[in-house]
Design a protein around this motif. Sequence first.
Motif, short mmCIF file in Angstrom:
data_model
loop_
_atom_site.label_atom_id
_atom_site.label_comp_id
_atom_site.label_asym_id
_atom_site.label_seq_id
_atom_site.Cartn_x
_atom_site.Cartn_y
_atom_site.Cartn_z
N THR A 144 4.66 -11.81 -7.32
CA THR A 144 3.34 -12.38 -7.01
C THR A 144 2.27 -11.32 -7.26
OG1 THR A 144 4.30 -13.80 -5.31
CG2 THR A 144 1.92 -13.42 -5.21
N CYS A 145 1.27 -11.67 -8.05
CA CYS A 145 0.21 -10.72 -8.40
C CYS A 145 -0.62 -10.36 -7.17
CB CYS A 145 -0.70 -11.33 -9.47
SG CYS A 145 -1.95 -10.19 -10.10
N HIS A 146 -0.82 -9.08 -6.97
CA HIS A 146 -1.64 -8.57 -5.87
C HIS A 146 -2.84 -7.83 -6.45
CE1 HIS A 146 1.99 -9.46 -3.68
NE2 HIS A 146 1.46 -9.07 -2.52
N ALA A 147 -4.02 -8.07 -5.90
CA ALA A 147 -5.24 -7.45 -6.41
C ALA A 147 -5.19 -5.92 -6.28
CB ALA A 147 -6.46 -7.99 -5.67
N HIS A 148 -5.80 -5.26 -7.24
CA HIS A 148 -5.88 -3.79 -7.23
C HIS A 148 -7.34 -3.36 -7.19
CE1 HIS A 148 -4.98 0.37 -8.25
NE2 HIS A 148 -5.96 0.30 -9.15
N PRO A 149 -7.71 -2.38 -6.38
CA PRO A 149 -6.86 -1.64 -5.44
C PRO A 149 -6.94 -2.23 -4.04
CG PRO A 149 -8.94 -0.49 -5.71
CD PRO A 149 -9.03 -1.74 -6.56
N ALA B 115 1.02 -2.29 -1.43
CA ALA B 115 2.17 -1.61 -0.83
C ALA B 115 3.26 -2.60 -0.45
CB ALA B 115 1.72 -0.82 0.40
N MET B 116 2.86 -3.82 -0.09
CA MET B 116 3.84 -4.86 0.24
C MET B 116 4.62 -5.26 -1.01
SD MET B 116 3.08 -5.13 3.45
CE MET B 116 3.71 -6.63 4.19
N ARG B 117 3.89 -5.42 -2.11
CA ARG B 117 4.56 -5.78 -3.36
C ARG B 117 5.50 -4.66 -3.82
NH1 ARG B 117 1.88 -7.15 -9.34
NH2 ARG B 117 3.65 -8.38 -10.07
N GLU B 118 5.04 -3.43 -3.67
CA GLU B 118 5.87 -2.29 -4.09
C GLU B 118 7.16 -2.23 -3.28
OE1 GLU B 118 5.45 -0.18 -6.55
OE2 GLU B 118 3.32 0.10 -6.98
N ALA B 119 7.08 -2.52 -1.98
CA ALA B 119 8.29 -2.52 -1.15
C ALA B 119 9.25 -3.63 -1.62
CB ALA B 119 7.91 -2.73 0.32
N ALA B 120 8.67 -4.77 -2.02
CA ALA B 120 9.50 -5.86 -2.53
C ALA B 120 10.14 -5.47 -3.87
CB ALA B 120 8.65 -7.13 -2.70
#
Length: 462
Positions: free
Chosen positions: A437-442, A447-452
């Motif tokens: 799922t695309c997460h806006a940057h920054p 960090a949630m996506r990175e953990a996934a």
Amino acid sequence: MASYDVIVIGSGPGGYVCAIRCAQLGLKTACVEGRDTLGGTCLNVGCIPSKALLHASHMYHEAHENFTKMGIMGKSPSVDLGKMMEYKADTIGQNTKGIEFLFKKNKVEWLKGWGKITEPGKVQVGDEVHEAKNIVIATGSDVAPLKGVEVDEKVIVSSTGALELKKVPNKMIVIGGGVIGLEMGSVYSRLGAEVTVIEYLDRIVPGMDGEVAKTFQRILKKQGINFVTGAAVQSATVSRNKAKVTYQLRKDESSHEMDADIVLLATGRRPYTEGLGLAEVGVAMTDRGMVETDKHWQTNVKGIYAIGDVIAGLMLAHKAEDEGMAVAETIAGQAGHVNYDVIPGVVYTTPEVASVGLTEDQLKEQGRAYKVGKFNFMGNGRAKAVFQGEGFVKLLADKETDRILGCHVIGPMAGDLIHEVCVAMEFGAAAEDLARTCHAHPTFSEAMREAALACGDGAIHA
């Protein structure tokens, strides 16, 4: 004698939400509240005022610690605790008046006074008795006492008294290393008090993920809060407006004393059912003093329900709210439901701590095969930009199916970030679903996506 479809006793988060939902579903509804304002403990002397003080004290900390780093120069601000308390009171007023407006909007009648169930279907408020087809007990909880410690709300205070201090104490002892104690201890530590937390167990925040708890304690200690764990408080006495706390270390049974200007008793809460007439009506109670209910939140007395802190389960405002809506829907003939496996918990310190679902310890106890995806906030650009790179996200997923089983976060905005995992768990999502799922940057949410991602082939910025 007024007659209603539903009378809700208590206007805290569980009670007022239940009353509003009942009215929205077409039920003639009244809510009993003896305070001068609606909202219960949460809005008046709990969740809302404590968050106001946490915010104010954090701003003070930022001004002293980080403003010059960002090029914001000038004289360091000082604390006017009286003005801070006025800000807190204004915050409370806006919220409690908001509930009063919602009652009027939804045609919920406020029965002002303390309620007592005189018999099934009847509630006495003051000198008047009101009839109701259904009664919902939502009276919340009160401070749990501790033997040898008598609260006077002046020197030895509960969370209520801690929200009303006239000056910042030089030394403060917090009895209890749970959420309330750590939040209020954090407030006064930032404002300049020397704070020591005494906890009976060998770790703070029992029930929280062990790795998160350990990191949390380390960060709070770095911020200036002292900890004495594995210690049983035996007494707290007051002499000449000063307190003395005596405690015993469990490891060697050695006794110790500590002085303080203020002692905060924060060892937990207990159901508040005093004066409700439950014994006379025959409502069954548990051994721990909670109202006993079935899976539809109904007591053993037909037509009497109970929700929130007075029944078993986590003593959380949002758990009570969910139960309030579910009971309203049940009474209206719908299928009320609460998913107790997906109820988040949050500590609103800085950094925030949030969790949902199972911990690693629980998964190990179950013998369940799982995988861990972990990502440190130091790898998150937004977190580093606001001096909040400490902490991490830990995502737990089933080893075979990849289904998300739990998430534990310590870091910036953790209390808000946890909810994307709540939604994911509610729909049975896999870690890969979150990772793709695309997460806006920054944003902190990356960090949630990175953990996934770390549950799969690996995080990008680790």
